[in-house]
Design an enzyme around this catalytic site. Structure first.
Site, mmCIF file in Angstrom:
data_model
loop_
_atom_site.group_PDB
_atom_site.id
_atom_site.type_symbol
_atom_site.label_atom_id
_atom_site.label_comp_id
_atom_site.label_asym_id
_atom_site.label_seq_id
_atom_site.Cartn_x
_atom_site.Cartn_y
_atom_site.Cartn_z
ATOM 1 N N ASP A 291 0.838 -1.197 0.000
ATOM 2 C CA ASP A 291 0.000 0.000 0.000
ATOM 3 C C ASP A 291 0.876 1.252 0.000
ATOM 4 O OD1 ASP A 291 -2.170 -1.678 0.232
ATOM 5 O OD2 ASP A 291 -2.323 -1.446 2.411
HETATM 6 N N1 URA Z 1 -1.262 -5.903 3.879
HETATM 7 C C1 URA Z 1 -1.738 -4.640 3.905
HETATM 8 O O1 URA Z 1 -2.766 -4.347 4.503
HETATM 9 N N2 URA Z 1 -1.046 -3.709 3.227
HETATM 10 C C2 URA Z 1 0.111 -3.964 2.577
HETATM 11 O O2 URA Z 1 0.705 -3.058 1.998
HETATM 12 C C3 URA Z 1 0.595 -5.278 2.567
HETATM 13 C C4 URA Z 1 -0.124 -6.246 3.234
#
Ligand code: URA
Length: 246
Positions: free
Chosen positions: A103
């Site tokens: 993310d």
């Molecule tokens: N899980 C999440 O919620 N975000 C990420 O970036 C990776 C795994």
């Protein structure tokens, strides 16, 4: 590229060093018109054609980078409005792509490569390569998180997570930091898992993929090439198999 035959073939994506050694010794590799059964023999690939059975092998020296992704950039190659991880990279690495996604606010280990086969192996559903994340929570870590995650959480959208592992950073009752190891990567998965547990992830950083650990000497935004051993280990953990033409 000049080097040992097993290294050349492994770099070309045919498998781990052990797998390609087996392949070479089995007599399926020809250099020019001659079968070569010696993994340690050296070749200059600019002057030698190499064949697996009768198929010419596309010799390519892939690039593998470990980036400590900072927050605020997206794991994509380009975007109209937001900065991407490739914006952090020098010009010569602009042809690479990220292996999987983190993310925008997630930090940590992101691999960039031009090896499409390894990327597929590491990201395809069912490959079960474990990823470990360090996380901080709004509220303290509850004792039953580990067991519930091991059993496979049912998310509010109806998705049943594969069993994972989770543990707090320390045994103090007010500890709100910990680690989670999961072998899948659904959108916002870790955040959704802790939301299901009634908590909220305030900081998330990937620290390991398979056996490859984030090099903690890299500050956010810094990168380095993966070592041969790290590439090898990723190939192993992704179950990279040899193409079979027989
Ligand atoms: N899980 C999440 O919620 N975000 C990420 O970036 C990776 C795994």
């Amino acid at each position: 590229m000049i080097g040992r035959l097993d290294k050349i073939l492994s770099a070309a994506g045919l498998g781990t060093r052990k797998e390609v050694k087996r392949l070479i010794r089995s007599g399926r590799i020809k250099t020019g018109t001659v079968i070569c059964r010696s993994p340690e023999q050296k070749f200059d690939t600019s002057g030698t054609e190499i064949f697996l059975d009768s198929a010419k092998i596309d010799i390519k020296d892939f690039t593998y980078i470990m980036l400590n992704k900072p927050g605020g950039v997206i794991s994509a190659t380009r975007d109209k409005t937001k900065s991407t991880v490739l914006d952090l990279m020098p010009e010569k690495y602009k042809g690479l792509f990220p292996v999987g996604r983190l993310d925008i606010d997630t930090q940590g280990l992101l691999i960039l490569t031009d090896d499409g086969i390894l990327t597929h192996r590491l990201t395809a559903p069912g490959k079960n390569v474990e990823k470990i994340y360090y996380l901080e929570l709004e509220n303290p870590w509850e004792k039953d998180y580990g067991t519930k995650i091991e059993e496979g959480l049912l998310l509010s959208d109806g998705y049943k997570c594969l069993p994972g592992r989770a543990w707090p950073e320390n045994p103090e009752p007010d500890c709100n930091k910990g680690f989670i190891a999961i072998s899948e990567g659904k959108f916002h998965q870790v955040k959704k898992m802790f939301f299901t547990l009634g908590n909220y992830v305030t900081f998330l950083k990937r620290v390991q993929i398979g056996n490859v650990k984030l090099d903690e000497t890299l500050s956010p935004g810094e990168f380095r090439h993966l070592t041969d051993a790290e590439v090898e280990s990723l190939k192993k953990s992704s179950g990279l198999l040899l193409p079979c033409t027989k």
